[in-house]
Each structure stands twice: as structure tokens, then as C-alpha cells.
Write a protein that holds these residues in place. Structure first.
Motif, PDB file in Angstrom:
ATOM      1  N   ARG A 130       3.145  -4.367   4.442  1.00  0.00           N
ATOM      2  CA  ARG A 130       4.224  -3.394   4.272  1.00  0.00           C
ATOM      3  C   ARG A 130       3.642  -2.159   3.580  1.00  0.00           C
ATOM      4  O   ARG A 130       3.146  -2.250   2.452  1.00  0.00           O
ATOM      5  N   ILE A 131       3.713  -1.013   4.263  1.00  0.00           N
ATOM      6  CA  ILE A 131       3.092   0.215   3.768  1.00  0.00           C
ATOM      7  C   ILE A 131       4.146   1.309   3.616  1.00  0.00           C
ATOM      8  O   ILE A 131       4.967   1.525   4.507  1.00  0.00           O
ATOM      9  N   ALA A 132       4.116   1.992   2.480  1.00  0.00           N
ATOM     10  CA  ALA A 132       5.007   3.126   2.227  1.00  0.00           C
ATOM     11  C   ALA A 132       4.208   4.420   2.336  1.00  0.00           C
ATOM     12  O   ALA A 132       3.106   4.532   1.792  1.00  0.00           O
ATOM     13  N   ILE A 133       4.775   5.388   3.049  1.00  0.00           N
ATOM     14  CA  ILE A 133       4.169   6.713   3.175  1.00  0.00           C
ATOM     15  C   ILE A 133       5.142   7.717   2.573  1.00  0.00           C
ATOM     16  O   ILE A 133       6.318   7.751   2.939  1.00  0.00           O
ATOM     17  N   VAL A 134       4.648   8.527   1.654  1.00  0.00           N
ATOM     18  CA  VAL A 134       5.492   9.555   1.039  1.00  0.00           C
ATOM     19  C   VAL A 134       4.840  10.924   1.232  1.00  0.00           C
ATOM     20  O   VAL A 134       3.624  11.064   1.121  1.00  0.00           O
ATOM     21  N   SER A 135       5.659  11.903   1.544  1.00  0.00           N
ATOM     22  CA  SER A 135       5.202  13.291   1.647  1.00  0.00           C
ATOM     23  C   SER A 135       6.104  14.142   0.767  1.00  0.00           C
ATOM     24  O   SER A 135       7.322  14.134   0.942  1.00  0.00           O
ATOM     25  N   ALA A 136       5.510  14.846  -0.172  1.00  0.00           N
ATOM     26  CA  ALA A 136       6.284  15.688  -1.089  1.00  0.00           C
ATOM     27  C   ALA A 136       5.599  17.033  -1.232  1.00  0.00           C
ATOM     28  O   ALA A 136       4.377  17.103  -1.384  1.00  0.00           O
ATOM     29  N   GLU A 137       6.385  18.096  -1.170  1.00  0.00           N
ATOM     30  CA  GLU A 137       5.824  19.441  -1.270  1.00  0.00           C
ATOM     31  C   GLU A 137       6.714  20.336  -2.137  1.00  0.00           C
ATOM     32  O   GLU A 137       7.950  20.263  -2.062  1.00  0.00           O
ATOM     33  N   ILE A 138       6.077  21.160  -2.950  1.00  0.00           N
ATOM     34  CA  ILE A 138       6.768  22.229  -3.672  1.00  0.00           C
ATOM     35  C   ILE A 138       6.110  23.529  -3.238  1.00  0.00           C
ATOM     36  O   ILE A 138       5.318  24.140  -3.973  1.00  0.00           O
ATOM     37  N   ALA A 139       6.439  23.937  -2.027  1.00  0.00           N
ATOM     38  CA  ALA A 139       5.816  25.123  -1.434  1.00  0.00           C
ATOM     39  C   ALA A 139       6.193  26.400  -2.166  1.00  0.00           C
ATOM     40  O   ALA A 139       5.427  27.376  -2.164  1.00  0.00           O
ATOM     41  N   SER A 140       7.356  26.402  -2.806  1.00  0.00           N
ATOM     42  CA  SER A 140       7.845  27.617  -3.463  1.00  0.00           C
ATOM     43  C   SER A 140       6.887  28.121  -4.534  1.00  0.00           C
ATOM     44  O   SER A 140       6.871  29.322  -4.839  1.00  0.00           O
ATOM     45  N   ARG A 141       6.073  27.232  -5.097  1.00  0.00           N
ATOM     46  CA  ARG A 141       5.177  27.651  -6.179  1.00  0.00           C
ATOM     47  C   ARG A 141       3.902  28.316  -5.667  1.00  0.00           C
ATOM     48  O   ARG A 141       3.114  28.835  -6.457  1.00  0.00           O
ATOM     49  N   GLY A 142       3.699  28.289  -4.350  1.00  0.00           N
ATOM     50  CA  GLY A 142       2.504  28.922  -3.792  1.00  0.00           C
ATOM     51  C   GLY A 142       2.819  30.124  -2.934  1.00  0.00           C
ATOM     52  O   GLY A 142       1.967  30.584  -2.171  1.00  0.00           O
ATOM     53  N   LEU A 143       4.046  30.659  -3.055  1.00  0.00           N
ATOM     54  CA  LEU A 143       4.442  31.786  -2.210  1.00  0.00           C
ATOM     55  C   LEU A 143       4.089  33.120  -2.851  1.00  0.00           C
ATOM     56  O   LEU A 143       4.252  33.309  -4.054  1.00  0.00           O
ATOM     57  N   LEU A 166       0.845  -1.187   0.000  1.00  0.00           N
ATOM     58  CA  LEU A 166       0.000   0.000   0.000  1.00  0.00           C
ATOM     59  C   LEU A 166       0.879   1.235   0.000  1.00  0.00           C
ATOM     60  O   LEU A 166       1.888   1.294   0.715  1.00  0.00           O
ATOM     61  N   LEU A 167       0.490   2.224  -0.793  1.00  0.00           N
ATOM     62  CA  LEU A 167       1.170   3.509  -0.829  1.00  0.00           C
ATOM     63  C   LEU A 167       0.213   4.588  -0.352  1.00  0.00           C
ATOM     64  O   LEU A 167      -0.902   4.711  -0.872  1.00  0.00           O
ATOM     65  N   ILE A 168       0.645   5.363   0.643  1.00  0.00           N
ATOM     66  CA  ILE A 168      -0.138   6.508   1.110  1.00  0.00           C
ATOM     67  C   ILE A 168       0.647   7.768   0.801  1.00  0.00           C
ATOM     68  O   ILE A 168       1.800   7.914   1.228  1.00  0.00           O
ATOM     69  N   CYS A 169       0.046   8.669   0.045  1.00  0.00           N
ATOM     70  CA  CYS A 169       0.671   9.953  -0.252  1.00  0.00           C
ATOM     71  C   CYS A 169       0.118  10.973   0.741  1.00  0.00           C
ATOM     72  O   CYS A 169      -1.088  11.241   0.749  1.00  0.00           O
ATOM     73  N   ALA A 170       0.986  11.514   1.587  1.00  0.00           N
ATOM     74  CA  ALA A 170       0.558  12.425   2.659  1.00  0.00           C
ATOM     75  C   ALA A 170       1.154  13.802   2.420  1.00  0.00           C
ATOM     76  O   ALA A 170       2.223  14.134   2.930  1.00  0.00           O
ATOM     77  N   SER A 171       0.479  14.594   1.610  1.00  0.00           N
ATOM     78  CA  SER A 171       0.940  15.942   1.276  1.00  0.00           C
ATOM     79  C   SER A 171      -0.174  16.946   1.516  1.00  0.00           C
ATOM     80  O   SER A 171      -1.357  16.625   1.366  1.00  0.00           O
TER      81      SER A 171
END
Length: 327
Positions: free
Chosen positions: A136-149, A77-82
Motif C-alpha cells: 500500500r503506497i501513498a503519493i502526496v503532491s503539495a505546492e505553494i507556488a504563490s511564494r515563487g511568483l 511507503l510514502l512518495i512525495c511528488a512535488s
């Protein structure tokens, strides 16, 4: 509460451009040292126009798997936590599967609890592992905050950075566990941090301004509300545990800002040596901040079986989240 939970791998990915605070001084026409003084940041990373969140998430996941010798096909399982998705629809998890070359048909979904998305996903993973549907679970968090500044808003534009982190978990043998978890939402602070556009209320059909696409923050009200709520929140989080927060071995906070990190330490009387603080070299990476700091803790080699780790943070909404892990 005791949910068996073993962290078996962590990974990270940073964009190619490392931006010094002095670079931002020059870009914004400020006296050298201004951004560092106001933000507490030495440098942070900004994504190029070609980089995407899903690519960063895939790189972080690949780093975790390669460093720990894990076959990506073993992930159930993949959980995307952004906090911010790559696009409104479909979910970012599907883009991560594609970017990482994961197996077709893999179960996946997104979790969005703003800056505490990772902690929320980690608790969901701990609960789901108990069903034995997933092992077995993978959690990924990815952010591109610079594009919302909004660069006209000095209060918020100085503090953010981009990046991604991944954590892979199993139920393990039951010695390592999530032993406490708490999530509170206080809508009185709902408008203190927001991006208005991107949903059904602000769009071309309903009407919107250009600034609706940018992050907006009222720093003083956020700080005041967090200060008021923090003592009771910590008390309730530890109320059923046989030890206090002073007895934990490590504290992994959301890297919100220099002032928030100092406030957490001073308000709770925490030992600075216990706090994982990567803010000066990463900035606030939104939902990726906490797993990034957790990754740095694990890769440092300082963790030992039996240690206790406190995860804690605040988020837009206004939300507060806390979790205690036994390693």
C-alpha cells in the motif's frame, strides 16, 4: 505493458485564503476583470505565511484516509511528488511523515519531475507494487507556488495557485492497471521554465540575484514546442493499445493554463465532457494539479470499473508525460 494498479483513496487540501481574480486586479492596480480575462481563472487559493507544504500534504493524506476508512499505519511507503521542495535538504517526504503523524521508520522518498511529478511517482508506485515489498503506497503532491511568483511578470504571476492532493494505491486484483506510460525529456526547452536559485549554481557563494528565486517562464516557446511534440507523443503512447485516445472515457491533464487546456482539446479533437478541468477555480497548482483533478474525478462518483483514463501533461525540462489507466 500491464501493471496492476488500484486507486483505493484520494484526498485534497486547500489553503484557507481563497483569492478572487478581482482581488488580484485591486492588488495590482488593474481594471476589474483584467486578471480573469488574461488568466481564465475565477479564483485560486494562496497559503498563509504560517502554512507549509508538508502540512498541506498531511491534510490531503488525512482527507484520503478518513474519507475511505484507511488506517495510516497500513501505508508501507510514502512518495512525495512535488516540483518544489519545502527546503533543499532533507527531503519533503520526511516532513510529511512528521506532519501527518505517520509511523516512525516508514519508507519514504521524494520524486521531482516538475509538473508531472505525480504521474512519474504513480508509475514508480505501480512498478514497486509488483515486487510485493510494498503493498500500500501513498503519493502526496503539495505546492505553494504563490511564494515563487514574480508579480512584475504578468505572464506567469496570474495563473498559479496553492494546494495539495493525495492518492493511495495498491496492486489490487489486477483488473485495474496502468496499461501504458511514456516520459520524454527535450532539453532544447530546458530554459523555458525555471527557478535558477536553490541549487549549486545560484547561491550566496556562487552569486545570485533576487529574481533568481522567482519562477521564470517563456510562454510562447513552451506553447510552440508542446504543439510540435504532442501529436507524435500521443501516437507513441497509444501505439501498443487496441484503442485510440479518442476512445478513453476521461482525460486528466496537468492544469497548466486556460490556453493549454483549450489547445489540448482542440489539437486532439477531444470531447470537452471527457476532460477534467478545474483550472478556473484552482489555477495551476504545479505538481498538485494532476492529482487534484484526479481526486475531483473520483469524488464525483462518475468513474466505473473498466473505464479508461488518460493522464497527460508537460513540465519544465522540457518534459512530456502520459499514462493510460484501466479502472
Amino acid at each position: 505493458m500491464k501493471l496492476p494498479l488500484s486507486i483505493i483513496a484520494t484526498g485534497k487540501a486547500l489553503p484557507s485564503e481563497r483569492l478572487l481574480s478581482s482581488d488580484l486586479d485591486a492588488r495590482l492596480g488593474l481594471q476589474t476583470g483584467t486578471v480573469a480575462k488574461k488568466s481564465g481563472i475565477q479564483w485560486r487559493y494562496f497559503a498563509s505565511a504560517e502554512q507549509t507544504q508538508s502540512q498541506l500534504a498531511a491534510e490531503a493524506l488525512q482527507d484520503a484516509c478518513q474519507h475511505h476508512g484507511i488506517d495510516t499505519n497500513s501505508i508501507d511507503l510514502l512518495i512525495c511528488a512535488s516540483a518544489i521542495p519545502e527546503q533543499v535538504l532533507p527531503n519533503t517526504a520526511s516532513a510529511v511523515i512528521q506532519a501527518a503523524g505517520l509511523k516512525n521508520g516508514l519508507a519514504a522518498f521524494d520524486v521531482n519531475a516538475s509538473c508531472i511529478s505525480f504521474m512519474t511517482a504513480l508509475f514508480q508506485a505501480a512498478a514497486l507494487l509488483q515486487t510485493k515489498v510494498y503493498r500500500r503506497i501513498a503519493i502526496v503532491s503539495a505546492e505553494i507556488a504563490s511564494r515563487g511568483l514574480n508579480w512584475d511578470d504578468a505572464e506567469s504571476s496570474f495563473i498559479f495557485g496553492d494546494g495539495a492532493a493525495a492518492v493511495i494505491v495498491e496492486a489490487g486484483d489486477g483488473i485495474a492497471a496502468c496499461v501504458a506510460q511514456r516520459l520524454e525529456v527535450h532539453p532544447v526547452g530546458r530554459t523555458f521554465c525555471q527557478i535558477k536559485a536553490g541549487g549549486t549554481q545560484r547561491n550566496p557563494r556562487m552569486g545570485l540575484l533576487e529574481t533568481d528565486h522567482y519562477f521564470q517562464m517563456q510562454g510562447k516557446p513552451v506553447f510552440k514546442l508542446a504543439s510540435q511534440l504532442l501529436p507524435a507523443f500521443i501516437h507513441n503512447l497509444f501505439s501498443d493499445l487496441p484503442y485510440t485516445f479518442h476512445e478513453v472515457d476521461w482525460v486528466v491533464p496537468h492544469q497548466a493554463s486556460h490556453l493549454s487546456m483549450e489547445h489540448l482539446k482542440n489539437r486532439l479533437g477531444l470531447d470537452s465532457q471527457k476532460i477534467i478541468d478545474i483550472y478556473a477555480t484552482h489555477g495551476n497548482q504545479v505538481a498538485a494539479s494532476m492529482p487534484m483533478a484526479l481526486h475531483e474525478l473520483y469524488r464525483s462518483g462518475k468513474t466505473q470499473s473498466g473505464q479508461k483514463v488518460l493522464l497527460i501533461g508537460t513540465a519544465a525540462g522540457f518534459a512530456m508525460g502520459g499514462m493510460v489507466l484501466s479502472l
